[in-house]
Design a protein around this motif. Sequence first.
Motif, mmCIF file in Angstrom:
data_model
loop_
_atom_site.group_PDB
_atom_site.id
_atom_site.type_symbol
_atom_site.label_atom_id
_atom_site.label_comp_id
_atom_site.label_asym_id
_atom_site.label_seq_id
_atom_site.Cartn_x
_atom_site.Cartn_y
_atom_site.Cartn_z
ATOM 1 N N GLY A 1 0.676 1.551 -9.387
ATOM 2 C CA GLY A 1 0.954 2.923 -8.978
ATOM 3 C C GLY A 1 0.911 3.882 -10.152
ATOM 4 O O GLY A 1 0.358 4.985 -10.058
ATOM 5 N N ARG A 2 1.476 3.482 -11.289
ATOM 6 C CA ARG A 2 1.474 4.320 -12.480
ATOM 7 C C ARG A 2 0.063 4.509 -13.034
ATOM 8 O O ARG A 2 -0.331 5.594 -13.450
ATOM 9 N N ILE A 3 -0.708 3.421 -13.045
ATOM 10 C CA ILE A 3 -2.085 3.501 -13.562
ATOM 11 C C ILE A 3 -2.929 4.436 -12.695
ATOM 12 O O ILE A 3 -3.636 5.315 -13.202
ATOM 13 N N LEU A 4 -2.834 4.271 -11.375
ATOM 14 C CA LEU A 4 -3.616 5.107 -10.465
ATOM 15 C C LEU A 4 -3.154 6.562 -10.518
ATOM 16 O O LEU A 4 -3.970 7.480 -10.419
ATOM 17 N N ALA A 5 -1.838 6.772 -10.676
ATOM 18 C CA ALA A 5 -1.321 8.136 -10.792
ATOM 19 C C ALA A 5 -1.875 8.818 -12.021
ATOM 20 O O ALA A 5 -2.226 10.004 -11.995
ATOM 21 N N THR A 6 -1.950 8.098 -13.131
ATOM 22 C CA THR A 6 -2.492 8.647 -14.373
ATOM 23 C C THR A 6 -3.961 9.029 -14.221
ATOM 24 O O THR A 6 -4.412 10.064 -14.679
ATOM 25 N N ARG A 7 -4.701 8.172 -13.532
ATOM 26 C CA ARG A 7 -6.130 8.432 -13.345
ATOM 27 C C ARG A 7 -6.391 9.637 -12.441
ATOM 28 O O ARG A 7 -7.397 10.317 -12.574
ATOM 29 N N TRP B 1 0.835 -1.203 0.000
ATOM 30 C CA TRP B 1 0.000 0.000 0.000
ATOM 31 C C TRP B 1 0.873 1.258 0.000
ATOM 32 O O TRP B 1 0.602 2.213 -0.738
ATOM 33 N N ILE B 2 1.926 1.255 0.810
ATOM 34 C CA ILE B 2 2.815 2.419 0.888
ATOM 35 C C ILE B 2 3.520 2.642 -0.447
ATOM 36 O O ILE B 2 3.645 3.771 -0.919
ATOM 37 N N GLY B 3 3.995 1.552 -1.076
ATOM 38 C CA GLY B 3 4.679 1.678 -2.366
ATOM 39 C C GLY B 3 3.786 2.269 -3.436
ATOM 40 O O GLY B 3 4.194 3.183 -4.168
ATOM 41 N N VAL B 4 2.545 1.788 -3.529
ATOM 42 C CA VAL B 4 1.593 2.318 -4.519
ATOM 43 C C VAL B 4 1.256 3.771 -4.202
ATOM 44 O O VAL B 4 1.217 4.627 -5.084
ATOM 45 N N LYS B 5 1.032 4.070 -2.922
ATOM 46 C CA LYS B 5 0.673 5.425 -2.495
ATOM 47 C C LYS B 5 1.765 6.433 -2.849
ATOM 48 O O LYS B 5 1.493 7.526 -3.354
ATOM 49 N N LEU B 6 3.015 6.058 -2.582
ATOM 50 C CA LEU B 6 4.121 6.966 -2.867
ATOM 51 C C LEU B 6 4.292 7.173 -4.373
ATOM 52 O O LEU B 6 4.651 8.264 -4.816
ATOM 53 N N LEU B 7 4.046 6.142 -5.147
ATOM 54 C CA LEU B 7 4.196 6.251 -6.594
ATOM 55 C C LEU B 7 3.076 7.086 -7.206
ATOM 56 O O LEU B 7 3.256 7.719 -8.244
#
Length: 231
Positions: free
Chosen positions: A221-227, A88-94
């Motif tokens: 993380g990249r997909i969620l960041a894009t959204r 969760w932390i890795g995805v959140k930070l990305l």
Amino acid sequence: MPEFMSAFMTDALVISILQIIAIDIILGGDNAIIIALACRDLPAHQKKLGILWGTAGAIILRVILVFFATTLLTVPGLKLIGGLLLLWIGVKLLMENDDESEHKVNSSKGLASAIRTIIIADFVMSLDNSIAIAAAAKGNMYLVVFGLLLSVPIIIGGSAIILKLMSRYPVIITMGAGLLGWLAGDLIVHDPLLKAYLTQHIPYADIVVAGGFAAAVIISGRILATRHKPV
């Protein structure tokens, strides 16, 4: 005989010290990366505060955990929970965009959020670090204290260096998040609840699971960041 024993004890002490130094350098790098990732979007004047408080949290946790690490690591499900937290932390930070992060607007909230993220991640990652130092010290509390104190400059210096590198090479952010995914997978595959099943049914489970989670963190993380990017 006393001279032989004295020489042996001296050699053993030197070996233990060298082992602790190696452990601090290798495992302290993980803490430095998470601190740098969490603090990268803070205003310049708060990055040092984030590093100092994050390091303080890491050391305090190690002091506490070093006395309980051996027992904690055998608790079924604990590594699984820790691994999921790291994911969760890795995805959140990305997901957090360097240029458009809200942390830069609301700096006080950003500092508190960064410190909270660091402490949660440090708790998970300090388990293995604490038991490694305790094992190398072989019950010598002076060596344990030495190992804990030595990790302070390593984490602070490492965090500062990694922060500077991140500003020049943003790909390091992605690599750092992937590392958290790898560490998460490594924790999960070694959890007493899952270890026997995973190692029996998945060839090279250590590498496959850790690598899979590293890739999952980066991709999701990249997909969620894009959204979440403003249009």
